[in-house]
Scaffold this motif. Structure first.
Motif, PDB file in Angstrom:
ATOM      1  N   ASN A  64       0.847  -1.190   0.000  1.00 36.07           N
ATOM      2  CA  ASN A  64       0.000   0.000   0.000  1.00 36.07           C
ATOM      3  C   ASN A  64       0.886   1.245   0.000  1.00 36.07           C
ATOM      4  O   ASN A  64       1.927   1.272   0.657  1.00 36.07           O
ATOM      5  CB  ASN A  64      -0.905   0.028   1.238  1.00 36.07           C
ATOM      6  CG  ASN A  64      -1.878  -1.134   1.257  1.00 36.07           C
ATOM      7  OD1 ASN A  64      -2.210  -1.700   0.226  1.00 36.07           O
ATOM      8  ND2 ASN A  64      -2.355  -1.502   2.435  1.00 36.07           N
ATOM      9  N   ARG A  80      -2.221  -2.261  -2.457  1.00 33.67           N
ATOM     10  CA  ARG A  80      -1.603  -3.492  -2.919  1.00 33.67           C
ATOM     11  C   ARG A  80      -1.137  -3.375  -4.372  1.00 33.67           C
ATOM     12  O   ARG A  80      -1.534  -4.121  -5.239  1.00 33.67           O
ATOM     13  CB  ARG A  80      -2.565  -4.669  -2.739  1.00 33.67           C
ATOM     14  CG  ARG A  80      -3.094  -4.796  -1.320  1.00 33.67           C
ATOM     15  CD  ARG A  80      -3.741  -6.123  -1.042  1.00 33.67           C
ATOM     16  NE  ARG A  80      -2.726  -7.172  -0.975  1.00 33.67           N
ATOM     17  CZ  ARG A  80      -2.930  -8.365  -0.396  1.00 33.67           C
ATOM     18  NH1 ARG A  80      -4.085  -8.635   0.167  1.00 33.67           N
ATOM     19  NH2 ARG A  80      -1.989  -9.271  -0.387  1.00 33.67           N
ATOM     20  N   PHE A 104      -0.913  -5.158   5.944  1.00 35.93           N
ATOM     21  CA  PHE A 104      -1.818  -6.244   5.566  1.00 35.93           C
ATOM     22  C   PHE A 104      -1.106  -7.593   5.498  1.00 35.93           C
ATOM     23  O   PHE A 104      -1.734  -8.642   5.454  1.00 35.93           O
ATOM     24  CB  PHE A 104      -2.474  -5.939   4.204  1.00 35.93           C
ATOM     25  CG  PHE A 104      -1.497  -5.827   3.072  1.00 35.93           C
ATOM     26  CD1 PHE A 104      -1.086  -6.944   2.367  1.00 35.93           C
ATOM     27  CD2 PHE A 104      -0.979  -4.598   2.709  1.00 35.93           C
ATOM     28  CE1 PHE A 104      -0.193  -6.843   1.320  1.00 35.93           C
ATOM     29  CE2 PHE A 104      -0.086  -4.483   1.653  1.00 35.93           C
ATOM     30  CZ  PHE A 104       0.307  -5.606   0.970  1.00 35.93           C
ATOM     31  N   SER A 105       0.235  -7.569   5.457  1.00 37.35           N
ATOM     32  CA  SER A 105       1.002  -8.809   5.393  1.00 37.35           C
ATOM     33  C   SER A 105       1.497  -9.174   6.789  1.00 37.35           C
ATOM     34  O   SER A 105       2.111  -8.349   7.470  1.00 37.35           O
ATOM     35  CB  SER A 105       2.199  -8.644   4.441  1.00 37.35           C
ATOM     36  OG  SER A 105       2.988  -9.811   4.418  1.00 37.35           O
TER      37      SER A 105
END
Length: 222
Positions: A64, A80, A104-105
Motif C-alpha cells: 500500500n 496493494r 496487511f502482510s
C-alpha cells in the motif's frame, strides 16, 4: 569570429544545463511485515516532482502507498500495488509524506525501491538570475535565441529523464523476475530431493518386507 561564436555557445549550453538540472534521490528499503515506513521530503510550492516506486522482492510483491501534502491532504492512495509512477506540480510548501504500508502482510517483508526527482529552477535568486544573461547581448548578431536553446535543452532533459525512468523500471523488473526464478528453483529442488528420498525409502522398505517373507526359520517335515 567563428571561434568566439563556438566559445559563447559552449558557455551558454553549459550554464543552461546547470540551470535546468534537477535533484534526484533514490533508495531501496525493507518494509517489515505488519509495519509502515514513511519518508518526508521538503518541497517548495510551484515545483514539479516525479516519484516512482516498485516492489522488487517479498510475498506477492505488492504494497500500500500513500502520498500526503503538508496540510495532510492525500495526493495519491494505492492499495496493494506492485509499482507506481507519479508527476505533480506542488501547490504547497512544506514536508510531503511518502508512506509504504505493509500492515496487511503478517509474514512477508517487502523490499521496495523508490526514486524522487525535483526540479529546482525556481529555488533561489542565483538560479533565477544566472550570469549568462550578460552574454546574451553578444549573440544577437548571430541570430541565436536563448529561449530556443532553453526549450531544446528542456526537451532533451525530459527525454533523458524518461529514458532513465524506463531503465530503472526494467532493471527492477529483471531483479524481480530473477528473484521469482530463484525461489521457484529452490522449491523445485526441495520437492525433487524429498520425492527421491521417499522413493528410496519405499524401495528399501519393500526389499526388507519381501526378504522377510522368504527368510522363515521353520523346517518343513516330510
Amino acid at each position: 569570429m567563428v571561434i568566439t561564436l563556438i566559445s559563447n555557445i559552449v558557455i551558454i549550453l553549459t550554464l543552461l544545463l546547470g540551470f535546468c538540472l534537477s535533484i534526484e534521490h533514490d533508495l531501496t528499503i525493507i518494509v517489515p511485515a505488519g509495519r509502515r515506513e514513511c519518508f518526508n521530503q521538503h518541497i517548495r510550492e510551484g515545483q514539479t516532482f516525479d516519484f516512482e516506486f516498485q516492489v522488487i522482492e517479498g510475498g506477492d510483491m505488492d504494497i500500500n502507498f500513500i502520498l500526503r501534502t503538508p496540510s495532510n491532504r492525500a495526493m495519491a492512495t494505492e492499495a496493494r500495488k506492485q509499482e507506481g509512477i507519479y508527476t505533480y506540480d506542488t501547490k504547497e510548501t512544506g514536508e510531503y509524506l511518502f508512506c509504504f504500508d505493509n500492515s496487511f502482510s503478517r509474514m512477508s517483508e517487502k523490499i521496495v525501491y523508490f526514486d524522487i526527482e525535483l526540479d529546482y529552477d525556481d529555488q533561489d535568486e542565483e538560479v533565477n538570475s544566472p550570469a549568462w544573461f550578460d552574454v546574451a547581448g553578444t549573440l544577437q548578431e548571430y541570430d541565436i535565441s536563448i529561449d530556443e536553446i532553453q526549450t531544446s535543452l528542456d526537451i532533451v532533459k525530459e527525454h533523458l529523464r524518461k529514458a532513465q525512468q524506463h531503465q530503472r523500471m526494467w532493471r527492477n523488473i529483471e531483479f524481480r523476475d530473477r528473484y521469482v526464478a530463484e525461489r521457484n528453483y529452490e522449491r523445485v529442488a526441495f520437492w525433487s530431493i524429498l520425492t527421491c528420498v521417499v522413493m528410496i525409502t519405499t524401495f528399501i522398505v519393500q526389499v526388507f518386507m519381501i526378504r522377510s517373507l522368504f527368510s522363515g526359520t521353520g523346517k518343513v517335515r516330510t
